[in-house]
Design an enzyme around this catalytic site. Structure first.
Site, PDB file in Angstrom:
ATOM      1  N   HIS A 121      31.937   4.455  23.477  1.00 31.30           N
ATOM      2  CA  HIS A 121      33.369   4.195  23.639  1.00 31.30           C
ATOM      3  C   HIS A 121      33.868   5.161  24.719  1.00 31.30           C
ATOM      4  O   HIS A 121      33.306   6.237  24.888  1.00 31.30           O
ATOM      5  CB  HIS A 121      34.014   4.513  22.283  1.00 31.30           C
ATOM      6  CG  HIS A 121      35.453   4.196  22.175  1.00 31.30           C
ATOM      7  ND1 HIS A 121      36.433   5.035  22.617  1.00 31.30           N
ATOM      8  CD2 HIS A 121      36.083   3.127  21.634  1.00 31.30           C
ATOM      9  CE1 HIS A 121      37.615   4.481  22.352  1.00 31.30           C
ATOM     10  NE2 HIS A 121      37.425   3.332  21.758  1.00 31.30           N
ATOM     11  N   ASP A 198      29.053  10.073  16.258  1.00 27.45           N
ATOM     12  CA  ASP A 198      30.353   9.462  16.041  1.00 27.45           C
ATOM     13  C   ASP A 198      30.204   8.381  14.973  1.00 27.45           C
ATOM     14  O   ASP A 198      29.601   7.334  15.212  1.00 27.45           O
ATOM     15  CB  ASP A 198      30.859   8.867  17.361  1.00 27.45           C
ATOM     16  CG  ASP A 198      32.102   8.014  17.173  1.00 27.45           C
ATOM     17  OD1 ASP A 198      32.598   7.914  16.032  1.00 27.45           O
ATOM     18  OD2 ASP A 198      32.584   7.450  18.170  1.00 27.45           O
ATOM     19  N   GLN A 201      32.754   3.852  13.608  1.00 23.76           N
ATOM     20  CA  GLN A 201      32.484   2.442  13.299  1.00 23.76           C
ATOM     21  C   GLN A 201      31.562   2.284  12.096  1.00 23.76           C
ATOM     22  O   GLN A 201      31.582   1.249  11.430  1.00 23.76           O
ATOM     23  CB  GLN A 201      31.847   1.739  14.510  1.00 23.76           C
ATOM     24  CG  GLN A 201      32.801   1.517  15.661  1.00 23.76           C
ATOM     25  CD  GLN A 201      33.969   0.628  15.290  1.00 23.76           C
ATOM     26  OE1 GLN A 201      33.856  -0.304  14.490  1.00 23.76           O
ATOM     27  NE2 GLN A 201      35.129   0.923  15.857  1.00 23.76           N
ATOM     28  N   LYS A 224      39.898   3.623   9.742  1.00 25.52           N
ATOM     29  CA  LYS A 224      38.896   2.552   9.716  1.00 25.52           C
ATOM     30  C   LYS A 224      38.341   2.379   8.299  1.00 25.52           C
ATOM     31  O   LYS A 224      37.555   1.482   8.039  1.00 25.52           O
ATOM     32  CB  LYS A 224      37.727   2.869  10.654  1.00 25.52           C
ATOM     33  CG  LYS A 224      38.155   3.258  12.046  1.00 25.52           C
ATOM     34  CD  LYS A 224      37.663   2.316  13.091  1.00 25.52           C
ATOM     35  CE  LYS A 224      37.795   2.938  14.473  1.00 25.52           C
ATOM     36  NZ  LYS A 224      38.425   2.025  15.425  1.00 25.52           N
ATOM     37  N   CYS A 361      37.217  -0.790  25.153  1.00 21.58           N
ATOM     38  CA  CYS A 361      37.080   0.602  25.620  1.00 21.58           C
ATOM     39  C   CYS A 361      35.624   0.972  25.839  1.00 21.58           C
ATOM     40  O   CYS A 361      35.211   2.106  25.582  1.00 21.58           O
ATOM     41  CB  CYS A 361      37.722   1.578  24.641  1.00 21.58           C
ATOM     42  SG  CYS A 361      39.455   1.249  24.363  1.00 21.58           S
TER      43      CYS A 361
END
Lengths: 403, 140
Positions: A121, A198, A201, A224, A361
């Site tokens: 991203h 990260d 997601q 999220k 993105c």
């Protein structure tokens, strides 16, 4: 087995209409919807015990402090961190990444190397580029295959004694592909590089165990995972958090202040300057309670069912290209041949369906496939096969109108 | 025809449609019928920022009138730019600068397009007006 009809009653937003049609929300990878239990938690905070924390001796302040620190422990337990103070509460994934990147500005020198994946991203590329500009370190990229999988052989060959930091997402936001982070972490540690993963997601689908992963830093966002916006976490191994300098100056992060010298507070307060998003953090704890009550295995299994169902139906329409294959979360990133993703997004929105269109993105991925963007449908445990059927009809209609 | 007359004509046309689908089908048709732009004009300088799809606009003077050509890689966007060109192309720069754009609300475009796309629409109009201002300044 999840009782989906019962679960849907927890999400008041699913009752609304868009353009005269019942809302079908398939943009869960951008943000998840909020259950009543979390909304109630937010209301309770402002109705009953809104106060600043870690300061006041009065009852409200004590109650708010207790609730805030209890939430930290919920977050710690959820990700299985060894200590509560290894969970730094931030404003979100981007903030967490910047905190680490900023900290490494004083630890890197010219000739050092940082590795990122081709699936990142923008928020995962820019801080490292800035860090490289600042320190003279160089940025290396793990290439990807047509399938959206990362090339692990190429990754292994990028590693050397100059590699100081490896950065990769657990799951790609643009494609939903699950990356082999266990392998990435293990190999990086062989050359003593630090690994930051990260989990933004991954977190709605996969319950990451930071100790089992032996990861140095792991970041995620509350919004999220059915929580509120503006809250996130940075997990860091205690030894690493101690090495990083404070990120921002202000209240809470200090121990003693004189005009000659300030000594910093210990973990986690060293990184939590100023009044934090108290209500948001407490609500994040409530969101994790809600998700864990359903169970992540049940969630993942149902979402996989939705993914397989939707993939099959979508491909049956014809001229559909799906980007990313192999192990995935419930995300379908696709195009219809010779139709711009934006046109599809516009038509399906008219039919009450929220999907994401554009480059998500992640422009380097779009450049790789030589496309302007994709349509991304991302499912959550409160979605249904009936909604997917409606979505498929909408895509067919869009294809007919636009061809 | 004046800009106002063309706008009234478009508002009339759109008032015949019963629902959004007919409106969009019409815009898609307009997009398909937009004359092809010279490939050499699809360059970085002609690209409008602020749209999710790519939009290129080029303007040049023919006698005392400003003539626009445009293209987009998305067909609905192309339909929108086709409408804007019908309104603003082949007009004197001063008239383009003075023109209002209320008709966009009246044909239900602004309220029915997503915020990002609406921004694109705003950017497109701004770009057409900038051309007019540039040529007007040149004329003066």
């Amino acid at each position: 087995m999840l009782d989906i009809q019962q679960i849907r009653k927890d999400f008041p937003i699913l009752n609304r209409e868009v353009n005269g049609k019942p809302l079908i929300y398939f943009d869960n990878a951008a943000t998840s919807q909020t259950p009543q239990q979390v909304i109630d938690c937010i209301t309770d905070y402002y109705t009953i015990y809104n106060a600043n924390i870690h300061r006041g001796v009065h009852t409200l302040s004590q109650e708010a402090t207790d609730a805030y620190e209890e939430a930290r422990i919920k977050i710690q337990k959820h990700f299985n961190a060894a200590k509560p103070y290894e969970m730094i509460l931030t404003s979100g994934t981007t903030d967490s990444i910047n905190l680490v990147a900023n900290g490494f500005a004083s630890l890197l020198k010219k000739g050092d190397e940082i590795i990122v994946s081709a699936l990142e991203h923008h928020s995962n590329i820019v801080p490292w580029q800035m860090l490289c500009e600042h320190t003279g370190a160089s940025l290396k990229v793990i290439p990807m295959f047509e399938s959206g999988q990362l090339d692990m052989e190429a990754y292994t060959s990028l590693l050397n004694e100059n590699t100081k930091l490896v950065f990769c997402n657990h799951v790609s936001n643009a494609l939903g592909v699950i990356n082999p982070i266990e392998f990435i972490i293990e190999k990086a540690h062989e050359v003593n590089a630090v690994v930051l993963i990260d989990g933004a997601q991954a977190s709605p689908h996969i319950k990451a165990d930071v100790q089992a992963l032996n990861v140095d830093f792991y970041v995620a966002s509350a919004h999220k995972i059915c929580g509120p916006t503006g809250v996130g976490l940075l997990y860091g191994k205690e030894s690493w958090l101690n090495k990083l300098p404070p990120y921002r100056g202000g209240g809470e992060m200090i121990d003693q202040v004189t005009f000659e010298k300030t000594t910093y507070a210990g973990l986690p307060h060293k990184f939590e300057a100023g009044t934090p998003n108290i209500c948001g953090v407490i609500a994040f704890g409530a969101a994790l309670d809600y998700m864990n009550n359903l169970g992540f295995e049940a969630i993942a299994s149902y979402e996989n069912e939705l993914l397989e169902y939707a993939t099959e139906k979508l491909l049956a329409i014809g001229d559909v290209i799906i980007y990313g294959s192999g192990a995935k979360t419930a995300v379908i990133s696709f195009n219809i041949e010779n139709i711009h993703p934006y046109d599809i997004g516009t038509i399906v929105d008219k039919l009450g369906i929220a999907v994401r269109t554009g480059h998500h993105c992640a422009q380097p991925i779009m450049d790789f496939y030589k496309i302007p963007g994709t349509v991304r449908a991302s499912f959550s445990f409160y979605n249904t096969k009936e909604e997917i059927d409606t979505f498929i009809e909408a895509v067919k209609k869009a294809k007919m109108m636009l061809s | 025809m004046t800009i106002q007359e063309i706008q009234d004509e478009i508002v009339d046309e759109f008032s015949m449609f019963d629902d959004w689908m007919q409106r969009y089908e019409y815009m898609i048709d307009l997009g398909k019928s937009l004359p092809l732009i010279d490939e050499s004009l699809k360059k970085e300088e002609n690209l409008i920022k602020g749209c999710q799809s790519k939009v290129w606009v080029h303007g040049e003077m023919e006698d005392d009138k400003l003539v626009f050509t445009a293209d987009s890689d998305a067909i609905i966007t192309k339909g929108i730019i086709a409408i804007l060109i019908r309104v603003f192309s082949n007009q004197q720069p001063a008239a383009i600068i003075d023109a209002n754009t209320d008709f966009i609300d009246e044909i239900g475009l602004k309220e029915h397009l997503s915020p990002t796309r609406a921004n694109g629409l705003v950017s497109m109009i701004k770009q057409l007006k900038l051309y007019a201002i540039a040529y007007q300044t040149h004329l003066n």
